[in-house]
Scaffold this motif. Structure first.
Motif, PDB file in Angstrom:
ATOM      1  N   UNK A  37       5.414   2.535  -6.498  1.00 36.30           N
ATOM      2  CA  UNK A  37       6.786   2.626  -5.973  1.00 36.30           C
ATOM      3  C   UNK A  37       6.839   2.244  -4.490  1.00 36.30           C
ATOM      4  N   UNK A  38       5.861   2.692  -3.709  1.00 40.73           N
ATOM      5  CA  UNK A  38       5.796   2.341  -2.287  1.00 40.73           C
ATOM      6  C   UNK A  38       5.629   0.831  -2.120  1.00 40.73           C
ATOM      7  N   UNK A  39       4.742   0.260  -2.920  1.00 43.57           N
ATOM      8  CA  UNK A  39       4.501  -1.175  -2.875  1.00 43.57           C
ATOM      9  C   UNK A  39       5.774  -1.946  -3.234  1.00 43.57           C
ATOM     10  N   UNK A  40       6.411  -1.555  -4.338  1.00 43.82           N
ATOM     11  CA  UNK A  40       7.643  -2.219  -4.767  1.00 43.82           C
ATOM     12  C   UNK A  40       8.707  -2.143  -3.678  1.00 43.82           C
ATOM     13  N   UNK A  41       8.803  -1.005  -3.029  1.00 47.24           N
ATOM     14  CA  UNK A  41       9.771  -0.819  -1.942  1.00 47.24           C
ATOM     15  C   UNK A  41       9.445  -1.750  -0.773  1.00 47.24           C
ATOM     16  N   UNK A  42       8.165  -1.924  -0.462  1.00 54.84           N
ATOM     17  CA  UNK A  42       7.764  -2.804   0.640  1.00 54.84           C
ATOM     18  C   UNK A  42       8.083  -4.266   0.316  1.00 54.84           C
ATOM     19  N   UNK A  43       7.870  -4.689  -0.918  1.00 54.54           N
ATOM     20  CA  UNK A  43       8.233  -6.052  -1.319  1.00 54.54           C
ATOM     21  C   UNK A  43       9.742  -6.234  -1.151  1.00 54.54           C
ATOM     22  N   UNK A  44      10.509  -5.253  -1.628  1.00 57.33           N
ATOM     23  CA  UNK A  44      11.966  -5.308  -1.481  1.00 57.33           C
ATOM     24  C   UNK A  44      12.335  -5.370   0.000  1.00 57.33           C
ATOM     25  N   UNK A 104       5.750 -10.232 -11.510  1.00 59.44           N
ATOM     26  CA  UNK A 104       4.445  -9.617 -11.776  1.00 59.44           C
ATOM     27  C   UNK A 104       3.956  -8.909 -10.512  1.00 59.44           C
ATOM     28  N   UNK A 105       3.361  -7.739 -10.667  1.00 62.51           N
ATOM     29  CA  UNK A 105       2.726  -7.062  -9.531  1.00 62.51           C
ATOM     30  C   UNK A 105       1.396  -6.471  -9.956  1.00 62.51           C
ATOM     31  N   UNK A 106       0.516  -6.348  -8.981  1.00 69.53           N
ATOM     32  CA  UNK A 106      -0.757  -5.649  -9.158  1.00 69.53           C
ATOM     33  C   UNK A 106      -0.973  -4.831  -7.888  1.00 69.53           C
ATOM     34  N   UNK A 107      -1.239  -3.543  -8.048  1.00 67.37           N
ATOM     35  CA  UNK A 107      -1.542  -2.675  -6.908  1.00 67.37           C
ATOM     36  C   UNK A 107      -2.963  -2.171  -7.082  1.00 67.37           C
ATOM     37  N   UNK A 108      -3.757  -2.332  -6.029  1.00 65.96           N
ATOM     38  CA  UNK A 108      -5.174  -1.984  -6.076  1.00 65.96           C
ATOM     39  C   UNK A 108      -5.454  -0.733  -5.244  1.00 65.96           C
ATOM     40  N   UNK A 109      -5.515   0.397  -5.922  1.00 65.49           N
ATOM     41  CA  UNK A 109      -5.934   1.636  -5.277  1.00 65.49           C
ATOM     42  C   UNK A 109      -5.151   2.048  -4.045  1.00 65.49           C
ATOM     43  N   UNK A 110      -3.906   1.715  -3.953  1.00 63.83           N
ATOM     44  CA  UNK A 110      -3.047   2.088  -2.827  1.00 63.83           C
ATOM     45  C   UNK A 110      -3.557   1.513  -1.503  1.00 63.83           C
ATOM     46  N   UNK A 111      -4.309   0.415  -1.605  1.00 65.34           N
ATOM     47  CA  UNK A 111      -4.817  -0.259  -0.416  1.00 65.34           C
ATOM     48  C   UNK A 111      -4.245  -1.661  -0.278  1.00 65.34           C
ATOM     49  N   UNK A 112      -4.057  -2.329  -1.408  1.00 64.97           N
ATOM     50  CA  UNK A 112      -3.537  -3.691  -1.387  1.00 64.97           C
ATOM     51  C   UNK A 112      -2.823  -3.971  -2.701  1.00 64.97           C
ATOM     52  N   UNK A 113      -2.066  -5.035  -2.684  1.00 62.30           N
ATOM     53  CA  UNK A 113      -1.375  -5.434  -3.900  1.00 62.30           C
ATOM     54  C   UNK A 113      -0.759  -6.800  -3.704  1.00 62.30           C
ATOM     55  N   UNK A 114      -0.373  -7.397  -4.825  1.00 57.55           N
ATOM     56  CA  UNK A 114       0.354  -8.660  -4.706  1.00 57.55           C
ATOM     57  C   UNK A 114       1.498  -8.687  -5.700  1.00 57.55           C
TER      58      UNK A 114
END
Length: 157
Positions: A37-44, A104-114
């Motif tokens: 959710x944090x990652x998705x929010x950052x992309x947004x 598409x998204x991939x989040x890796x251990x709350x450290x990185x994602x794309x």
């Protein structure tokens, strides 16, 4: 009697192990969902600040070591090299937008994602409607997600 007590105690210990493992798995899933959710929010935040031409928000989401690979292969390396052209685009006198959808998204251990985005650069007054695939890589440092890599690719008809 003593053997029975030890056997019962051992069964109790063994029975408790799966419960701990299940609790850990559940905790891990919950933590991953929070990170997603944090990652998705950052992309947004990145895309919304760009579309709304919000300099402060856009600056805040960009990592100091950001790299962009442009649609013609040009490289922009470092914070200022990435932020300055965008801020110049914010000043353009005509109305433009970049509607987008995450595919598409991939989040890796709350450290990185794309994230892979399907996007369109539109300038109605100039009859411009370019279709892009945008790939954003974000890292989380000191509790904050930021864009560290951006690649824009033309989608050919």
């Amino acid at each position: 009697m003593r053997k029975w007590v030890l056997a019962t105690a051992a069964v109790g210990v063994v029975a408790a192990v799966p419960a701990v493992s299940t609790a850990s798995a559940t905790d891990e899933q919950a933590a991953h969902q929070v990170c997603q959710r944090e990652f998705d929010r950052a992309v947004w935040e990145d895309m919304d600040s760009y579309n709304k031409r919000d300099e402060a928000r856009y600056r805040a989401i960009i990592h100091r070591d950001m790299v962009t690979v442009g649609r013609r292969g040009q490289l922009f390396i470092g914070y200022e090299a990435n932020v300055q052209p965008v801020l110049e685009a914010f000043k353009l006198p005509y109305e433009w937008s970049m509607p987008w959808t995450v595919t598409h998204t991939v989040v890796n251990g709350c450290k990185s994602g794309f994230a892979i985005l399907d996007a369109y650069y539109k300038v109605p007054s100039q009859n411009v409607d370019r279709h892009y695939t945008v790939s954003l890589t974000l890292v989380k440092e000191r509790g904050k997600w930021q864009v560290i890599k951006d690649t824009v690719t033309d989608v050919l008809p």
